[in-house]
Design an enzyme around this catalytic site. Structure first.
Site: not given
Length: 266
Positions: A106, A231, A233
């Site tokens: 990002c 994302h 994560e």
């Protein structure tokens, strides 16, 4: 790529350096993901790395997390990238050329495109793509589906498709010109693309930002540097998916990307 002579003792933890500071705010999520994948991640402020660049030599992986560096003033990732370029660029370039891994997610993706370490056409480390404002005209916070287009990247081994969340206002990838876009496509730099999981074209909202060729992520030529807008994560266990209580079960989660990064060195 990374030679066995550089790997050291296979029983040692793979070390990850997570850059932070000045508005990067997904660093703790990223550390959790790498630690869960079997690595040992440290969150270090940019100024501490500038003060002692030799810190970089201790690590196998560099990660630039998401957030809003410098409030995204002037444009996303620009100020942070300029500081890195003028203070640490030679160190990071050497890190990449030694076959170690880099990931930017990002805002981190915005930073590494501005640094020119992806796609780094002809390995020249010049910026040739930008991430601009979403075509929707507003911040996008939703789940999307991506497809792996670069199975040769160590980050993406064994991955076909996966669901991931996006949360960005400037994720629309464009090239400096049509030649750049053609080279991304023809030279294997396109890592991930947004797809419509129901079939058909990836029109909005399946492509959440209007990115050229539905690009969600790119790599350098070797594939050891990965930049992506979604994302991974934020999806490291099935309970994080919004439909998990309905029995939804993905074959892959974002954790697989981090496991791939760790396993590359083992």
């Amino acid at each position: 790529m990374y030679s066995k002579s550089n790997m050291g003792d296979a029983t040692l933890k793979v070390k990850i350096l997570i850059f932070t500071g000045y508005g990067l705010n997904a660093d703790k999520e990223l550390k959790w993901a790498f630690d869960m994948a079997g690595g040992e991640a440290d969150i270090v402020h940019l100024e501490d790395i500038i003060e002692n660049p030799a810190i970089i030599d201790r690590y196998n992986i560099i990660a630039f997390p998401g957030g809003f560096s410098f409030g995204d003033h002037l444009s996303s990732g620009k100020i942070y990238a300029n500081i890195v370029r003028y203070k640490l660029f030679d160190k990071i370039r050497g890190f990449i050329e030694n076959g170690k891994l880099v990931i930017g997610i990002c805002n981190g993706f915005q930073i590494i495109t501005r640094l020119g370490i992806v796609p780094s056409l002809d390995n020249n480390y010049k910026q040739t793509v930008s991430l601009l404002a979403n075509n929707s005209g507003h911040f996008e916070d939703r789940w999307i589906t991506v497809k792996n287009n670069n199975p040769n990247s160590p980050w993406l081994t064994g991955i076909d498709t996966m669901s991931l969340p996006v949360r960005h206002g400037e994720g629309r990838l464009v090239g400096m010109d049509e030649t750049v876009i053609n080279r991304l496509k023809n030279e294997g730099h396109i890592a991930l693309t947004y797809i419509n999981p129901n079939g058909g074209e990836a029109v909005y909202p399946f492509n959440p930002n209007g990115s050229t060729l539905d690009i969600a992520g790119i790599t350098n030529a070797k594939g050891n540097v990965l930049g992506l807008m979604p994302h991974p994560e934020a999806y490291i266990c099935r309970e994080q998916h919004p439909n998990w209580t309905e029995g939804y079960a993905e074959t892959r989660t974002g954790l697989d990307i981090f496991k791939n990064g760790i396993n590359y060195f083992k």
